[in-house]
Design an enzyme around this catalytic site. Structure first.
Site, PDB file in Angstrom:
ATOM      1  N   HIS A  43      -6.836  76.836 -16.982  1.00  0.00           N
ATOM      2  CA  HIS A  43      -5.639  77.652 -17.195  1.00  0.00           C
ATOM      3  C   HIS A  43      -5.624  78.832 -16.231  1.00  0.00           C
ATOM      4  CE1 HIS A  43      -3.971  75.597 -20.588  1.00  0.00           C
ATOM      5  NE2 HIS A  43      -4.926  75.921 -21.441  1.00  0.00           N
ATOM      6  N   HIS A  49     -11.656  73.627 -19.810  1.00  0.00           N
ATOM      7  CA  HIS A  49     -10.227  73.618 -20.147  1.00  0.00           C
ATOM      8  C   HIS A  49      -9.638  75.022 -19.984  1.00  0.00           C
ATOM      9  CE1 HIS A  49      -6.675  72.609 -22.793  1.00  0.00           C
ATOM     10  NE2 HIS A  49      -6.761  73.908 -23.014  1.00  0.00           N
ATOM     11  N   GLU A  50     -10.311  76.024 -20.520  1.00  0.00           N
ATOM     12  CA  GLU A  50      -9.799  77.395 -20.435  1.00  0.00           C
ATOM     13  C   GLU A  50      -9.824  77.922 -19.003  1.00  0.00           C
ATOM     14  OE1 GLU A  50      -8.209  78.777 -22.768  1.00  0.00           O
ATOM     15  OE2 GLU A  50      -8.703  77.218 -24.230  1.00  0.00           O
ATOM     16  N   GLU A  91      -1.132  72.321 -21.613  1.00  0.00           N
ATOM     17  CA  GLU A  91      -2.338  71.930 -22.348  1.00  0.00           C
ATOM     18  C   GLU A  91      -2.826  70.561 -21.892  1.00  0.00           C
ATOM     19  OE1 GLU A  91      -4.140  73.824 -24.189  1.00  0.00           O
ATOM     20  OE2 GLU A  91      -2.726  75.474 -24.004  1.00  0.00           O
TER      21      GLU A  91
END
Length: 307
Positions: free
Chosen positions: A144, A140-141, A216
């Site tokens: 980004h 997930h990070e 997100e």
């Protein structure tokens, strides 16, 4: 370099529109301040300096504020191994790896581009998550970073910083520099500067949060498709959100300033009206999306069940 993270055209469009609107707001803001303060040099120097500092040193500022430190492979071999594997799968440069000695379970990414990025996790997160759950959070990070929305949020948020700096400067210059020469014109300029700065801060606040909530969801989608295990990410979300809700609010106050960068917002058990201005979509929205992806991928595990 294009990574193998699932592209998201809607995220790209939203980032472009947000930066365009904030750019227009910024130009109008600077122009108004130049007219009011009659010192374009001062305004431009403050604005350019703050933007440059936030763009070039955002990673160091975030790490310092969250007590994070860079760790080498020898200190955290398992953490490095997971990030190495994900970066190889995603075909992207490996970011700097950092750890924050905080009990609050969380993670964040920062940096101006994929070649100058930092992934930081807290010791509370490392202690609580299973390997598959940690992989989901790190994916997930990394998404980004790959989507460059970390850089966009960093640049976008500087406008609020500028507004705050201008308000402080106007306040102190009026308080200490205007003694003996205050008149109605001076007070009118002071009030106008304060009012414009407050309006700019409010508008940028709403624009950034609207983008943040969407990014997100985009990062959850990209991570779920890259790892092929949306249920592991859902389990991590459920576990981390529940544990953060049990941490005393006073321990979350420092962290709340960086909510837009976190995997899960640092909110107390009863966020109340804060939900309306949240940097993240609700846990239910995120789990529902992961549930749909799990069904699409034919994953046997049920999303949202903590391991």
């Amino acid at each position: 370099m294009q990574s193998r993270f699932q592209s998201d055209r809607r995220l790209t469009v939203r980032m472009a529109v947000t930066l365009f609107l904030l750019g227009l707001l910024y130009v109008a803001f600077v122009a108004a301040l130049i007219v009011l303060l009659k010192s374009w040099v001062l305004v431009v120097v403050i604005a350019a300096g703050a933007l440059a500092a936030q763009y070039w040193f955002s990673d160091r500022i975030a790490l310092y504020a969250m007590h994070g430190r860079v760790v080498e492979r020898e200190e955290h071999p398992e953490l490095h191994a997971v990030i190495d594997r994900l970066c190889a799968i995603a075909d992207m440069p490996k970011p700097v790896v950092a750890v924050s000695a905080m009990d609050m379970p969380n993670a964040f990414a920062t940096g101006r581009n994929p070649d100058h990025a930092v992934i930081c996790v807290t010791t509370g997160l490392l202690r609580r998550l299973e390997p598959a759950e940690l992989e989901g959070v790190l994916a997930h990070e990394l998404s980004h970073v790959a989507h460059k929305d970390v850089a966009v949020i960093t640049v976008a948020s500087f406008l609020g910083v500028i507004a705050g700096l201008i308000v402080r400067f106007a306040f102190y210059s009026e308080l200490f520099g205007g003694r003996g020469r205050k008149d109605q014109n001076t007070l009118a300029v002071f009030a106008a500067v304060m009012g414009i700065s407050a309006a700019v801060y409010a508008i940028s606040f709403l624009l950034i949060r609207a983008l943040s909530r969407y990014r997100e969801l985009a990062a959850d989608r990209a991570a779920a498709h890259l790892t092929g295990r949306p249920s592991a990410l859902a389990s991590a979300l459920t576990k981390v959100s529940g544990d953060i809700a049990r941490i005393p609010t006073k321990d979350l106050r420092t962290a709340q300033a960086f909510n837009a960068f976190y995997f899960t917002p640092a909110l107390g058990a009863e966020p109340g009206i804060a939900k309306l201005f949240s940097t993240h979509p609700s846990l239910e929205q995120r789990l529902d999306q992961l549930g749909r992806i799990s069904a699409e991928l034919g994953e046997a595990a049920t999303p949202g069940k903590a391991g």
